[in-house]
Design a protein around this motif. Sequence first.
Motif, mmCIF file in Angstrom:
data_model
loop_
_atom_site.group_PDB
_atom_site.id
_atom_site.type_symbol
_atom_site.label_atom_id
_atom_site.label_comp_id
_atom_site.label_asym_id
_atom_site.label_seq_id
_atom_site.Cartn_x
_atom_site.Cartn_y
_atom_site.Cartn_z
ATOM 1 N N MET A 1 0.843 -1.193 0.000
ATOM 2 C CA MET A 1 0.000 0.000 0.000
ATOM 3 C C MET A 1 0.882 1.249 0.000
ATOM 4 S SD MET A 1 -2.910 1.228 2.747
ATOM 5 C CE MET A 1 -3.955 -0.176 2.425
ATOM 6 N N LYS A 2 0.651 2.143 -0.955
ATOM 7 C CA LYS A 2 1.432 3.369 -1.056
ATOM 8 C C LYS A 2 0.941 4.395 -0.028
ATOM 9 C CE LYS A 2 3.860 2.021 -4.614
ATOM 10 N NZ LYS A 2 5.318 1.786 -4.503
ATOM 11 N N THR A 3 1.879 5.176 0.485
ATOM 12 C CA THR A 3 1.561 6.173 1.510
ATOM 13 C C THR A 3 1.652 7.578 0.930
ATOM 14 O OG1 THR A 3 2.431 4.741 3.256
ATOM 15 C CG2 THR A 3 2.208 7.085 3.763
ATOM 16 N N ILE A 4 0.621 8.377 1.183
ATOM 17 C CA ILE A 4 0.574 9.759 0.715
ATOM 18 C C ILE A 4 0.547 10.688 1.924
ATOM 19 C CG2 ILE A 4 -0.577 11.430 -0.795
ATOM 20 C CD1 ILE A 4 0.236 8.839 -2.206
ATOM 21 N N LEU A 5 1.426 11.671 1.946
ATOM 22 C CA LEU A 5 1.429 12.677 3.009
ATOM 23 C C LEU A 5 0.784 13.954 2.490
ATOM 24 C CD1 LEU A 5 2.286 13.994 5.698
ATOM 25 C CD2 LEU A 5 4.550 14.393 4.688
ATOM 26 N N ILE A 6 -0.234 14.436 3.194
ATOM 27 C CA ILE A 6 -0.900 15.690 2.846
ATOM 28 C C ILE A 6 -0.514 16.746 3.879
ATOM 29 C CG2 ILE A 6 -3.099 16.849 2.391
ATOM 30 C CD1 ILE A 6 -4.344 14.077 1.986
ATOM 31 N N ILE A 7 0.064 17.857 3.423
ATOM 32 C CA ILE A 7 0.405 18.970 4.300
ATOM 33 C C ILE A 7 -0.461 20.157 3.866
ATOM 34 C CG2 ILE A 7 2.257 20.425 5.200
ATOM 35 C CD1 ILE A 7 4.252 18.331 4.174
ATOM 36 N N GLY A 34 3.554 23.157 7.993
ATOM 37 C CA GLY A 34 4.767 22.730 7.321
ATOM 38 C C GLY A 34 5.779 22.055 8.227
ATOM 39 N N LYS A 35 5.941 22.567 9.451
ATOM 40 C CA LYS A 35 6.938 21.994 10.356
ATOM 41 C C LYS A 35 6.612 20.547 10.718
ATOM 42 C CE LYS A 35 8.600 26.290 12.506
ATOM 43 N NZ LYS A 35 8.761 27.056 13.759
ATOM 44 N N ASP A 36 5.360 20.310 11.090
ATOM 45 C CA ASP A 36 4.956 18.938 11.419
ATOM 46 C C ASP A 36 5.034 18.046 10.171
ATOM 47 O OD1 ASP A 36 4.527 19.691 14.007
ATOM 48 O OD2 ASP A 36 2.345 19.864 13.833
ATOM 49 N N GLY A 37 4.720 18.626 8.999
ATOM 50 C CA GLY A 37 4.786 17.859 7.762
ATOM 51 C C GLY A 37 6.190 17.370 7.454
ATOM 52 N N VAL A 38 7.180 18.229 7.684
ATOM 53 C CA VAL A 38 8.578 17.832 7.478
ATOM 54 C C VAL A 38 8.942 16.684 8.414
ATOM 55 C CG1 VAL A 38 10.972 18.579 7.709
ATOM 56 C CG2 VAL A 38 9.307 20.061 6.583
ATOM 57 N N ASP A 39 8.518 16.778 9.690
ATOM 58 C CA ASP A 39 8.804 15.719 10.661
ATOM 59 C C ASP A 39 8.166 14.397 10.233
ATOM 60 O OD1 ASP A 39 10.252 17.454 12.215
ATOM 61 O OD2 ASP A 39 8.573 17.953 13.553
ATOM 62 N N LEU A 40 6.921 14.455 9.760
ATOM 63 C CA LEU A 40 6.243 13.235 9.298
ATOM 64 C C LEU A 40 6.953 12.631 8.090
ATOM 65 C CD1 LEU A 40 2.436 14.122 9.597
ATOM 66 C CD2 LEU A 40 3.694 12.379 10.878
ATOM 67 N N ALA A 41 7.427 13.487 7.193
ATOM 68 C CA ALA A 41 8.146 13.001 6.016
ATOM 69 C C ALA A 41 9.431 12.288 6.419
ATOM 70 C CB ALA A 41 8.448 14.159 5.064
ATOM 71 N N TYR A 42 10.184 12.877 7.353
ATOM 72 C CA TYR A 42 11.411 12.245 7.843
ATOM 73 C C TYR A 42 11.109 10.899 8.501
ATOM 74 C CZ TYR A 42 13.938 16.700 7.275
ATOM 75 O OH TYR A 42 14.527 17.837 6.771
ATOM 76 N N PRO A 56 1.027 29.060 7.454
ATOM 77 C CA PRO A 56 1.750 29.785 8.509
ATOM 78 C C PRO A 56 2.964 28.986 8.976
ATOM 79 C CG PRO A 56 -0.221 28.747 9.393
ATOM 80 C CD PRO A 56 -0.280 28.550 7.902
ATOM 81 N N GLU A 57 3.857 29.640 9.683
ATOM 82 C CA GLU A 57 5.066 29.047 10.270
ATOM 83 C C GLU A 57 6.078 28.646 9.192
ATOM 84 O OE1 GLU A 57 4.729 26.401 13.670
ATOM 85 O OE2 GLU A 57 2.572 26.791 13.727
ATOM 86 N N LEU A 58 5.769 27.646 8.375
ATOM 87 C CA LEU A 58 6.659 27.201 7.304
ATOM 88 C C LEU A 58 5.822 26.954 6.061
ATOM 89 C CD1 LEU A 58 9.640 26.372 6.695
ATOM 90 C CD2 LEU A 58 8.958 24.019 7.194
ATOM 91 N N ASP A 59 6.046 27.755 4.999
ATOM 92 C CA ASP A 59 5.219 27.601 3.804
ATOM 93 C C ASP A 59 5.710 26.433 2.951
ATOM 94 O OD1 ASP A 59 7.479 28.478 2.435
ATOM 95 O OD2 ASP A 59 6.655 30.434 1.921
ATOM 96 N N GLY A 60 5.024 26.201 1.831
ATOM 97 C CA GLY A 60 5.341 25.056 0.987
ATOM 98 C C GLY A 60 6.752 25.094 0.431
ATOM 99 N N TYR A 61 7.221 26.291 0.078
ATOM 100 C CA TYR A 61 8.587 26.414 -0.424
ATOM 101 C C TYR A 61 9.592 26.022 0.661
ATOM 102 C CZ TYR A 61 6.374 29.145 -4.142
ATOM 103 O OH TYR A 61 5.576 29.559 -5.184
#
Length: 349
Positions: A1-7, A34-42, A56-61
């Motif tokens: 099963m492929k995993t998709i992360l949505i931020i 964005g910050k939590d998304g980076v942690d989840l990706a790692y 807010p906090e950390l944008d997509g770029y």
Amino acid sequence: MKTILIIEDNTDIRENTAEILELAGYKVLQSVNGKDGVDLAYQHKPDVILCDIMMPELDGYGVLYMLSKNAEVASIPFIFLTAKAERIDFRKGMEMGADDYLTKPFDDIELLNAIESRLEKKRKQEEFYSKSLQSLEKLSAGNGHGMAELKAMIAGRKIRQIKKKQILYYEGDQPQGIYLVIEGTVRTFKLAEDGRELMMGLYKPDDYLGVHALLLEEPFTETAEAVDDAAVCLLPKDAIINLVNRYPDITLQFIKILANNIREKEDQLLELAYNSVRKRLAQVLVRLSKQFADPSQFKISRDELASMAGMATETVSRTLSDFKDEKLIEKKGSHIQILNLEKLAKMKN
């Protein structure tokens, strides 16, 4: 099963998107910033990342930048979710390494097609990349530690596929790094005040683009465009500068690249200033024969030849016809076969 992360910070968009993907059989991870998304990706190393730009906090770029610094997640397909459609937003994202965009609002089919397309491209890319590593060995010939680090950097970067006529960067853009051509051909050109193009360079596999702009910390002075379907690898600015500052062997390699570029530009200016149209076009054909994989034949349009030789398209057509009558070349459409390279090289005014 492929995993998709949505931020995505918009709850409705995030949950609706997650529901669609779960119904399609994907495992979904969600992040509200964005910050939590980076942690989840790692932590989870998903197969695809969907990320909003304006957060807010950390944008997509910022998210894309953080991920690009980590070799374990840098190659994960990254799709921006954005309500903006201006060209500058697309260009900035693509220069930073984004793989695709979905403009909100998007429907179920657009979403699933984008996901499936990126997963399939990643599979093909991995197959292609394994074949490309052999050619990349040539770039790291030598025993210096700098060359070893350069090789490791190249091996850890995402390969970007670009379509024929797609712009890699525009004149005036700020360099994000230097590009290494992996497959296909990329040309650079400048526009004259009257709108005519003058081709400045043609780059084949194992060639670098953008060295001059990066080392001088100046905007690109040319526009780069794919001549045919190509693949390139972006080596980040900070990493390259770090290597140049630490390793003399890397510095020497880039000095050689710059020296060759200067010599080619000097030859081109002399041809434009003093040679007849016949000799100018002959020299262009000789130069092209050295740049394509098969030196005896290649594919190039009349407009591209005119741009390289600094002459009108009609003049190129007439001169090519003369060369064909003289048994110097054979031409079928945009395919040119060199029949007498020596005579072309020695052509007089």
